[in-house]
Design an enzyme around this catalytic site. Structure first.
Site, mmCIF file in Angstrom:
data_model
loop_
_atom_site.group_PDB
_atom_site.id
_atom_site.type_symbol
_atom_site.label_atom_id
_atom_site.label_comp_id
_atom_site.label_asym_id
_atom_site.label_seq_id
_atom_site.Cartn_x
_atom_site.Cartn_y
_atom_site.Cartn_z
ATOM 1 N N HIS A 190 0.544 -1.251 -0.035
ATOM 2 C CA HIS A 190 -0.077 -0.097 -0.134
ATOM 3 C C HIS A 190 0.865 1.362 0.021
ATOM 4 O O HIS A 190 0.267 2.372 -0.430
ATOM 5 C CB HIS A 190 -1.187 0.002 1.123
ATOM 6 C CG HIS A 190 -2.276 -1.009 0.705
ATOM 7 N ND1 HIS A 190 -2.036 -2.235 0.542
ATOM 8 C CD2 HIS A 190 -3.035 -0.629 -0.201
ATOM 9 C CE1 HIS A 190 -3.113 -2.677 -0.158
ATOM 10 N NE2 HIS A 190 -3.880 -1.987 -0.725
ATOM 11 N N GLU B 11 -11.177 -11.981 -5.332
ATOM 12 C CA GLU B 11 -9.762 -11.752 -4.943
ATOM 13 C C GLU B 11 -9.217 -12.891 -4.062
ATOM 14 O O GLU B 11 -8.094 -12.737 -3.282
ATOM 15 C CB GLU B 11 -9.517 -10.481 -4.215
ATOM 16 C CG GLU B 11 -10.344 -9.857 -3.182
ATOM 17 C CD GLU B 11 -9.903 -8.516 -2.897
ATOM 18 O OE1 GLU B 11 -8.991 -7.971 -3.181
ATOM 19 O OE2 GLU B 11 -10.713 -8.105 -2.000
ATOM 20 N N ASP C 28 -4.334 -9.132 -4.571
ATOM 21 C CA ASP C 28 -4.821 -10.535 -3.327
ATOM 22 C C ASP C 28 -5.073 -11.666 -4.009
ATOM 23 O O ASP C 28 -4.607 -12.849 -3.541
ATOM 24 C CB ASP C 28 -5.896 -10.019 -2.916
ATOM 25 C CG ASP C 28 -5.750 -8.809 -1.682
ATOM 26 O OD1 ASP C 28 -4.484 -9.212 -0.894
ATOM 27 O OD2 ASP C 28 -6.351 -7.896 -1.689
ATOM 28 N N CYS D 155 -9.488 -5.071 -11.338
ATOM 29 C CA CYS D 155 -9.126 -3.776 -10.923
ATOM 30 C C CYS D 155 -7.542 -3.821 -10.155
ATOM 31 O O CYS D 155 -7.172 -2.932 -9.701
ATOM 32 C CB CYS D 155 -10.148 -3.235 -10.022
ATOM 33 S SG CYS D 155 -10.329 -3.985 -8.584
HETATM 34 C C1 PEP Z 1 -6.527 -6.234 -5.269
HETATM 35 O O1 PEP Z 1 -6.551 -6.898 -4.277
HETATM 36 O O2 PEP Z 1 -6.265 -6.543 -6.424
HETATM 37 C C2 PEP Z 1 -7.372 -4.899 -5.180
HETATM 38 C C3 PEP Z 1 -7.571 -4.325 -6.440
HETATM 39 O O3 PEP Z 1 -7.632 -4.498 -4.032
HETATM 40 P P1 PEP Z 1 -6.068 -3.949 -3.349
HETATM 41 O O4 PEP Z 1 -4.836 -3.943 -3.845
HETATM 42 O O5 PEP Z 1 -6.510 -2.554 -2.533
HETATM 43 O O6 PEP Z 1 -6.144 -4.992 -1.929
HETATM 44 MG MG MG Z 2 -7.607 -6.482 -2.857
#
Ligand code: PEP
Ligand code: MG
Length: 601
Positions: A193, A434, A458, A505
């Protein structure tokens, strides 16, 4: 010393500037005793240290308020409370009276308090462990007479490169964007993140450097290349000129691509692909809306709570969502409910868990905290009155979670109705796929939902059992692993079969080679970093969906990620040419880590 330090490219851009090395660790304290006649002096020294530490925290608080806002600044109030806690002060003074040196006494008490908080039954207390650590560091820094390394010390206009082990929420809210021009961290990967946030803030960043804080002294000058994931230490003027040239070419290439923003993403064989934007911060919305994206495919609402002491209330959330919805006037805006936990920024700090990625996070936490969840659902329904809002649930593993969310949606709606609020009640609901559970049992999740969105960050992590934030595993984080490709394929087939829209996404969609594979797997909706939209338009317009499907079929049937990558790459180059692929940073690394270095012009 090796002058070139290699990490993982996290956020593009080239910066030349001085190092600001921030080591935010509890300093080591020797076990020291004092003589009876020094006890009083030691008690005074302790009291003075508390006062100085508090003054420092107040200063930091004021800066955080200016840089990040009043809510974010509240995170420091708890730290002041700890410093003033009579029980804590008593315990330390007791140890000093027992002839321990002030720093030794304070260290002992803080270690015990941190242990107790970490084991506390109440999540509210466990979440405060990070603040205790901050206080621990602050007071010891004063008592030991150590240099104070806060990021807030950097003067405006310094154009400094922050080098630190990892970027925590409390550090993030202190960052002065007028002083810090780029970030380099020992920890982290492209999907961690800190990397996502750096991209949203448009701060060039290199993560996963492993030992940059240990290798640098803090008085160096650096070139940070966020596109290549490199730091060059104490560059010569020639080297600086070379990198500046490259930086200019990068900017020119991005500008060049921008004219593509207006073009339709249609493949050479006539397949229309919808490209949407991932928006992490409401501030990004207006710029993202000019990227050529057709709406928002993922708004990560948890970034609204970065480093805060309290959750945003309904009104504040409504304003944030509404801002994004209005920026994308009339286009779909998919807003994900809080995905807090894992490596993501819970309010006030981390609940300490042995396995946070398998822990109390995302939809699990929301369902266990219905008031918190309903506040968000009400804000979303209100924003729905301003445009095309769709609700997306993260980390779903069972249909029970969808069912329970529906029940809470009905309660939230009744609450809005009772108040006479303006809202839209029947917002489309979607599920993030995910986890392997969601992909394998995707057919069990289709009832009453209108879309699936595949979160590859994920999905790859859980399928391959590879921690997405662990730099030691970065080369093993392979989105083209046949297991991942087959799960995606299955999700697309089941979702489509049930009449759902299926999109991706995760970061995978932002990387041209991998986006090509996704188109081959049948995806027609991709949601990517706004900056990647024009480049992806270029990719889409240069490839045939049928050829991509062939590539994806072969890749999914292969045995290893490397084999799959070779197959996809071959088709990709055949479609777009060596030159484009090379320009997109896709060739040359050949080290399995190429997934991470792939492209970010
Ligand atoms: C993912 O897990 O691909 C996702 C888009 O969500 P995040 O990266 O916020 O976990
Ligand atoms: Mg995710």
């Amino acid at each position: 010393m090796e002058r070139l330090l290699r990490g993982i490219p996290a956020s593009p851009g080239i910066v030349v500037g001085p190092v600001h090395r921030l080591v935010w660790e509890v300093p080591e304290v020797r076990h020291a005793m004092v003589a009876s006649d020094s006890v009083d002096a030691e008690l005074r020294r302790f009291r003075q240290a508390l006062e100085r530490a508090e003054a420092r925290i107040q200063q930091v608080r004021a800066r955080a308020e200016r840089n990040a806002g009043p809510e974010e600044a509240k995170i420091f109030d708890f730290q002041v409370e700890i410093l003033r806690d009579p029980a804590l002060v008593d315990e330390v003074e007791e140890f000093i009276r027992g002839h321990r040196a002030a720093e030794h006494a304070f260290d002992l008490v803080m270690l015990e308090w941190r242990r107790k908080f970490a084991l506390a039954a109440q999540p509210m207390l466990r979440e405060r462990v990070g603040d205790l650590k901050d206080v621990h560091i602050r007071v010891l820094t004063v008592l030991l007479g150590l240099p104070d390394h806060d990021p807030v010390d950097v003067p405006k206009g310094a154009n400094a490169i922050l080098v630190t082990h990892d970027l925590t929420p409390s550090l993030t809210v202190q960052l002065d964007r007028e002083a810090i021009a780029a970030i380099a961290t020992d920890a982290g990967t492209r999907t961690a993140h800190v990397a996502i946030l750096a991209r949203s803030l448009r701060l060039p960043a290199v993560v996963g450097l492993r030992d940059a804080t240990a290798r640098l002294r803090g008085d160096e000058r650096l070139i940070l290349d966020g596109s290549r994931g490199e730091l060059l230490v104490n560059p010569s003027e020639e080297e600086v000129a070379k990198y500046r040239g490259r930086a200019e070419r990068e900017v020119a290439a991005e500008l060049e691509l921008r004219h593509l923003a207006a073009l339709e993403p249609v493949t050479t064989d006539g397949v229309r692909i919808v490209l949407r934007a991932n928006v992490d911060l409401p501030d990004e919305a207006e710029v993202a809306a000019t990227s050529g994206a057709e709406g928002v495919g993922l708004m990560r609402t948890e970034f609204l709570v970065v480093g805060r002491a309290t959750m945003p209330d309904e009104e504040e959330q409504y304003r944030a969502y509404s801002r994004v919805v209005r920026a994308f006037a009339g286009q779909p805006v998919i807003i994900r409910t809080f995905d807090v936990g894992g490596d993501k920024l819970p309010v006030g700090g981390y609940p300490t868990e042995a396995n946070p990625f398998l822990g109390w996070r995302a939809i699990r936490m929301c369902l266990d905290e219905p008031e918190l969840f309903k506040t968000q659902l009400r804000a979303l329904m209100r924003a729905g009155a301003d445009g095309d809002v769709r609700i997306m649930l993260p980390l779903v593993v069972t249909f029970d979670e969808v069912r329970q969310t529906r029940a809470l949606l009905r309660e939230a709606e009744a609450e809005l109705a009772a108040r006479g609020a303006t809202y839209r009640p029947d917002l489309p609901l979607g599920v993030m796929v995910e986890t392997p559970a969601a992909a394998v049992a995707a057919d069990s999740l289709v009832e009453g939902v209108t879309f699936f969105s595949i979160g590859t960050n994920d999905l790859v992590q859980y399928t391959l059992a590879v921690d997405r934030g662990n730099v030691n595993l970065a080369a093993r984080f392979t989105p083209l692993h046949p297991a991942v490709l087959r799960l995606i394929q299955r999700t697309v087939d089941i979702g489509r079969g049930a009449g759902l829209e299926v999109s991706v996404c995760g970061e995978m969609a932002s990387q041209p080679l991998l986006a090509y594979a996704l188109i081959g797997l049948g995806l027609r909706q991709l949601s990517v970093a706004p900056r990647s939209v024009p480049l992806l338009k270029r990719v889409v317009r240069g490839v045939s969906a049928e050829r991509a499907a062939e590539a994806a079929r072969e890749a999914a049937a292969s045995r290893t990620a490397a084999e799959a990558e070779e197959i996809v790459r071959g088709h990709f180059i055949a479609a777009l040419g060596e030159e484009f692929a090379a320009g997109a940073g896709l060739l040359g690394s050949g080290d399995g880590g190429s997934f991470h270095s792939s492209l970010s012009l």
